[in-house]
Scaffold this active site. Structure first.
Site, PDB file in Angstrom:
ATOM      1  N   GLY A 237       0.211  -1.206   0.092  1.00  0.00           N
ATOM      2  CA  GLY A 237      -0.085   0.297   0.336  1.00  0.00           C
ATOM      3  C   GLY A 237       0.553   0.853   0.487  1.00  0.00           C
TER       4      GLY A 237
ATOM      5  N   VAL B  89      -1.401  -4.082   2.975  1.00  0.00           N
ATOM      6  CA  VAL B  89      -2.638  -4.018   3.065  1.00  0.00           C
ATOM      7  C   VAL B  89      -3.194  -5.455   3.143  1.00  0.00           C
ATOM      8  CG1 VAL B  89      -4.382  -3.266   2.324  1.00  0.00           C
ATOM      9  CG2 VAL B  89      -2.262  -1.697   2.552  1.00  0.00           C
TER      10      VAL B  89
ATOM     11  N   ASP C  32       0.868  12.414  -2.366  1.00  0.00           N
ATOM     12  CA  ASP C  32       1.655  11.333  -3.445  1.00  0.00           C
ATOM     13  C   ASP C  32      -0.018  10.885  -4.117  1.00  0.00           C
ATOM     14  OD1 ASP C  32       3.192   9.281  -3.698  1.00  0.00           O
ATOM     15  OD2 ASP C  32       3.014   7.718  -2.242  1.00  0.00           O
TER      16      ASP C  32
ATOM     17  N   LYS D 119      -1.404   9.206  -7.660  1.00  0.00           N
ATOM     18  CA  LYS D 119      -0.232   8.483  -8.552  1.00  0.00           C
ATOM     19  C   LYS D 119      -1.873   7.528  -9.504  1.00  0.00           C
ATOM     20  CE  LYS D 119       1.979   5.902  -5.459  1.00  0.00           C
ATOM     21  NZ  LYS D 119       3.058   5.069  -4.951  1.00  0.00           N
ATOM     22  N   PRO D 120      -1.582   6.943 -10.307  1.00  0.00           N
ATOM     23  CA  PRO D 120      -2.685   6.513 -10.322  1.00  0.00           C
ATOM     24  C   PRO D 120      -2.537   4.633  -9.625  1.00  0.00           C
ATOM     25  CG  PRO D 120      -1.474   7.276 -12.295  1.00  0.00           C
ATOM     26  CD  PRO D 120      -0.811   6.844 -11.482  1.00  0.00           C
TER      27      PRO D 120
ATOM     28  N   ASN E  24      -2.626   5.223  -6.505  1.00  0.00           N
ATOM     29  CA  ASN E  24      -3.594   5.648  -5.183  1.00  0.00           C
ATOM     30  C   ASN E  24      -4.850   5.762  -5.586  1.00  0.00           C
ATOM     31  OD1 ASN E  24      -1.778   4.549  -3.276  1.00  0.00           O
ATOM     32  ND2 ASN E  24      -0.615   6.971  -3.144  1.00  0.00           N
TER      33      ASN E  24
ATOM     34  N   ASP F 260      -4.955   6.984   0.283  1.00  0.00           N
ATOM     35  CA  ASP F 260      -3.767   7.835   1.221  1.00  0.00           C
ATOM     36  C   ASP F 260      -3.848   9.121   0.868  1.00  0.00           C
ATOM     37  OD1 ASP F 260      -3.677   5.193   1.984  1.00  0.00           O
ATOM     38  OD2 ASP F 260      -1.825   5.179   0.352  1.00  0.00           O
TER      39      ASP F 260
END
Length: 901
Positions: free
Chosen positions: A30, A35, A143, A145-146, A148, A161
């Site tokens: 994760g 996770v 952070d 990004k794809p 997340n 996140d």
């Protein structure tokens, strides 16, 4: 079953219980931990559990910071943000319980190829909505990004996140820029990405600089570009190559597919500007543009042929020209060209922090807008340096330092915006805004409380019980224009602010509840009229408003400058605006519809017990917050701690029963009730309060009942300096030790006898700073901090004072404390290591020995308490810094435009 100490966080077995959550299996990595899918046995639902790496779980400071971030993130309630359900921790494990979002991530979807425009834009719109909701609460993702971004089967997008990267950053601030964490540093690669994934980091993030919401906007542009093209806008064979591309290169604009609308191309280009100041300022603007494209019936059929390199270069140049034109069209002027208000944040210079007055319990940044609205001046200091003035032109990003302005506070402008007045080292001074020679105007009043420069080259200045005085800007005699009326129980007049006519002014009267407020005054001294019944300062703003802070809300009210009277009802402008202990509002206004405001400067932390090695021993049961001071009772059964309430701009003393965990508040009705010290038998508390407007000293029963009683008689109070802070109560119970700042003498130590008719007297005074006075257990000695040698060190002298004096620290130190038997003195070294010095007969002082590295907030201050020892010196109650809240200064251009919406 509970986790055992030797279990690793990467191998949690199915069936393991984390509180009420039963782990059912691992879902994967994760980003910042493993996770797991788990079952909430109480609410009968499936959840995701993110278990942090052991490296972080065993770091009490990071755990505390992470817990605080988790509490903040739990306030995010939005359909496109994965919810935070709970927080679980053991001695070696920290886990966050999250909403379980089914479906692939955007990264998974991209493995299948580029996402068509009709599918990509709804995804981007939902991401923008999530970021918008977070940014409104002051939360930055850091952070994005794809990986997340989750895509549920029903088409709903969930962003994961939020803010977790920040909570896991190292707590120590690098001393030099080259040591700042970047994508290449060990801190950034330890157990996952901490400061951001390299391919999606903004240039400022890659350089290790402070980030704000504009870094999220950059990452949004990266994600949208990759969604449409199938490749990252910046990449390289190594992390170093990727960071170099982010800083120096442009994306391959020709990779955008045919049919990409011009508005989407322009949006991506604006998100990916290298300079944050040139970047899209608000993610809501991105959402608006995407929604406009989605509702345009011609979008799906419009085909745009791929541009050549020359066409792209021309397009980018045209976009830059257009944005530059729009920027200068909306820069401050007496007739703003834009009909909309524009806001942006001003942060302190690299590695610097905003500074403010040193003798207040809580404060706001010290700043002022120029009358023409073109510049902002503020006071800031670098680590180890002194506060200085910095000037930021509003059409530039960088601020420049004004030489010769060391120790500067409370800046104010000349009416022509060419000169800046300020207070430093007991003197009122002025410096050209363009830079140049600093000149002394006059000696400032004792307990200086603000100044303003009027159209007739007249300066008004306030201080202490002397009222407000008038003088020529070139210097000369100070003539009183207001007189503190003690018959009306007034204590001080402060914070003057001229009105446009240069004759009348606003000022604050501090006294009893019936007469305190914002008043109207005049240079001839004949006008005195109450305008606002609030304990705050106020400023005038064109084209006809008075602005002031009530609680933490910035309010305005219409003002007729000809009739000199308020009209209508107050209206809301902004929230989370600060007001200092001295009732100075964190707000400034130009004469050109430009407004600036800021929140409180605060240091959040938690109180924790540690042993002589710094090993955690538990919590005293107090909440996390901004503790300005705290003291243990003589029998160590109770704790008196002063806690800031940022919402109400107040500070109160809380008494905690350490055995039972119960607490109650000691409140005397003022904006500040703080600096409590215990009587030797633990039956009473002495403290400072401004319930009457000015700071006064009171005592009361430590049991919570009874009434407050003044410590000093009225005559003794007038003989004492204003702003006294109690630091200790003598072992024989006959006198208090205090510290106060006086003009030309810095902070001095004072003895305050408690007998009838006794007068306060200076104990230790010099042109240097003396503070943190602490009686020895027998009352015959006092340990204190002084910078008489050029650096802060610990000294001991006799009481009464004699010719004997002993240096205790050897390489810098502050905030001394005695062990109860008198055989050891503790203090904080410059690097915040807790030191111990053996004390022998005579007295004699041994070689200082380091005990442990603390994580207390940095900086020597006369007000703050950072630690207290137990009576036997085997335990220490320490304030562990979890975060420094240094809000930016918000500047709003054409702020009145929002009043019509």
């Amino acid at each position: 079953m509970p986790l055992t100490e030797d279990q690793d966080d990467s191998a949690i077995a199915a069936g393991t219980f984390l509180g009420p959550y039963r782990v059912e299996g691992k879902l994967g990595e994760g980003g910042m931990g493993e996770v797991y899918r788990a079952r909430d046995t109480r609410l009968k639902r499936d959840v995701a559990v993110k278990v942090l790496p052991t490296t972080f779980a065993r770091d009490i400071d990071r755990r505390a910071r992470f817990r605080r971030e988790a509490e903040l993130l739990a306030t995010l309630n939005h359909p496109h943000i994965a919810a935070v359900y709970g927080f679980e921790e053991t001695a070696d494990l920290t886990a966050l319980v999250l909403e379980l979002v089914e479906g692939p991530t955007l990264a998974d979807r991209l493995t299948e190829g580029v996402v068509p425009l009709g599918e990509a834009l709804p995804i981007a719109r939902q991401i923008a909505e999530a970021l918008e909701a977070a940014h409104e609460k002051g939360i930055i993702h850091r952070d994005l990004k794809p990986a997340n971004i989750k895509l549920r089967p029903d088409g709903t997008v969930k962003v994961l996140d939020f803010g977790l990267a920040k909570s896991l950053e190292p707590l120590e601030v690098p001393s030099v820029l080259s040591e700042a964490p970047t994508a290449l540093s060990p801190a950034a690669t330890l157990a996952g990405v901490i400061l951001g994934t390299p391919a999606y980091m903004s240039p400022e993030q890659a350089r290790g600089k402070a980030v704000d919401k504009r870094s999220d906007i950059w990452a949004f542009g990266c994600v949208l570009y990759e969604t449409l093209t199938g490749k990252k806008p910046f990449s390289g064979e190594t992390v170093t190559d990727t960071v170099a591309a982010i800083i120096d290169k442009e994306p391959d604009w020709q990779a955008l597919p045919p049919g990409t609308p011009d508005r989407i191309q322009s949006l991506i280009a604006r998100c990916l500007r290298k300079e944050p100041a040139q970047r899209l300022r608000d993610i809501a603007d991105a959402r608006f543009q995407i929604e406009e494209v989605l509702t345009d019936p011609g979008v799906s059929t419009t085909v745009v042929k791929p541009r050549t390199s020359r066409e792209w270069a021309a397009w980018v140049a045209a976009a830059l020209l257009l944005s530059t034109t729009l920027f200068f069209a909306t820069r401050p002027s007496t007739t703003p060209a834009s009909r909309d208000s524009i806001s942006f944040s001003v942060f302190p210079p690299e590695k610097a922090e905003f500074s403010a007055r040193s003798n207040t319990t809580f404060n706001v940044p010290s700043f002022a807008l120029s009358p023409d609205g073109h510049a902002l001046v503020f006071s800031a200091q670098t680590p180890g340096g002194r506060p200085m003035l910095w000037l930021r032109s509003l059409d530039h990003v960088d601020a420049r330092q004004l030489a010769g302005t060391e120790e500067a506070q409370d800046p104010f402008w000349s009416p022509d915006s060419r000169s800046i007045g300020f207070f430093a080292n007991g003197m009122l001074r002025r410096v050209p805004a363009a830079g140049g020679e600093v000149k002394v105007i006059n000696q400032a009043p004792n307990d200086f409380r603000g100044a303003t420069w009027g159209a007739r080259d007249t300066i008004l200045l306030a201080g202490g019980v002397e009222g407000i005085g008038s003088m020529n800007a070139a210097g000369g005699t100070i003539t009183p224009v207001t007189v503190v009326d003690t018959s009306l129980n007034e204590n001080t007049h402060r914070n003057p602010s001229f009105l446009p006519d240069g004759v009348h002014f606003l000022y604050s009267v501090i006294g009893d509840s019936d007469h305190s407020g914002v008043y109207l005054g005049s240079l001839d001294g004949k006008t005195k009229r109450l305008l606002l019944h609030v304990l705050t300062s106020a400023v005038y703003a064109q084209p006809g408003y008075v602005l002031f802070v009530d609680g933490d809300r910035l309010l305005g009210q219409a003002f007729d400058a000809d009739r000199l009277e308020l009209k209508g009802q107050p209206f809301f402008i902004a929230e989370h605006v600060g007001r200092s202990t001295s009732f100075l509002s964190g707000v400034s206004a130009s004469l050109t519809s430009t407004l600036a405001y800021a929140g409180l400067l605060a240091q959040n932390g938690r109180l924790a017990w540690v042993d002589r090695r710094g090993t955690p021993l538990g919590s005293p049961g107090t909440a996390e917050g901004d503790y300005t001071d705290f003291r243990l009772s003589p029998d160590e059964t109770r704790l008196a701690a002063s806690l800031v309430d940022p919402k109400a701009n107040l500070v109160d003393i809380w008494i905690t029963d350490l055995a039972r965990g119960s607490n109650f508040r000691v409140s005397s009705g003022g904006a500040v009730t703080a600096a409590a010290v215990w009587s030797p038998d633990g039956s009473r508390l002495a403290f400072r309060s401004n319930r009457t407007g000015a700071i006064d000293l009171f005592e009361r029963s430590a049991a919570g009942g009874g009434a407050d009683r003044p410590v000093l008689s009225r005559d003794a109070y007038r003989a004492a300096p204003s702003g006294l802070i109690t630091t200790d109560w003598s072992p024989d119970g006959r006198q208090l030790l205090g510290v106060a700042q006086t003009v030309g003498s810095g902070h001095d130590l004072w003895l305050l006898p408690l007998g009838n008719g006794a007068q306060p007297a200076k104990l230790i005074a010099s042109p240097a700073e003396e503070m943190h006075g602490n009686f020895s257990p027998d009352g015959h000695l006092v340990a204190y901090t002084s910078n008489q040698s050029g650096r802060f060190e610990i000294y001991v002298e006799t009481v009464p004072r004699s010719d004997k004096k002993w240096p205790v620290s050897t390489n810098g130190g502050y905030e001394p404390r005695w062990r109860a038997d008198g055989h050891e003195i503790y203090y904080l070294a410059e690097d915040r290591t807790l030191m111990a010095v053996p004390v022998g007969a005579g007295p004699s002082f041994g070689i200082p020995k380091p005990l442990f590295q603390t994580h207390v907030p940095p900086g020597v201050t006369s007000l703050r308490t950072h630690y207290v020892p137990s009576r036997d010196g085997q335990r220490f109650l320490v304030s562990v810094a979890t975060d420094t809240i240094a809000p930016p200064i918000t500047v709003v251009l054409n702020w009145t435009a929002s009043l019509n919406k």
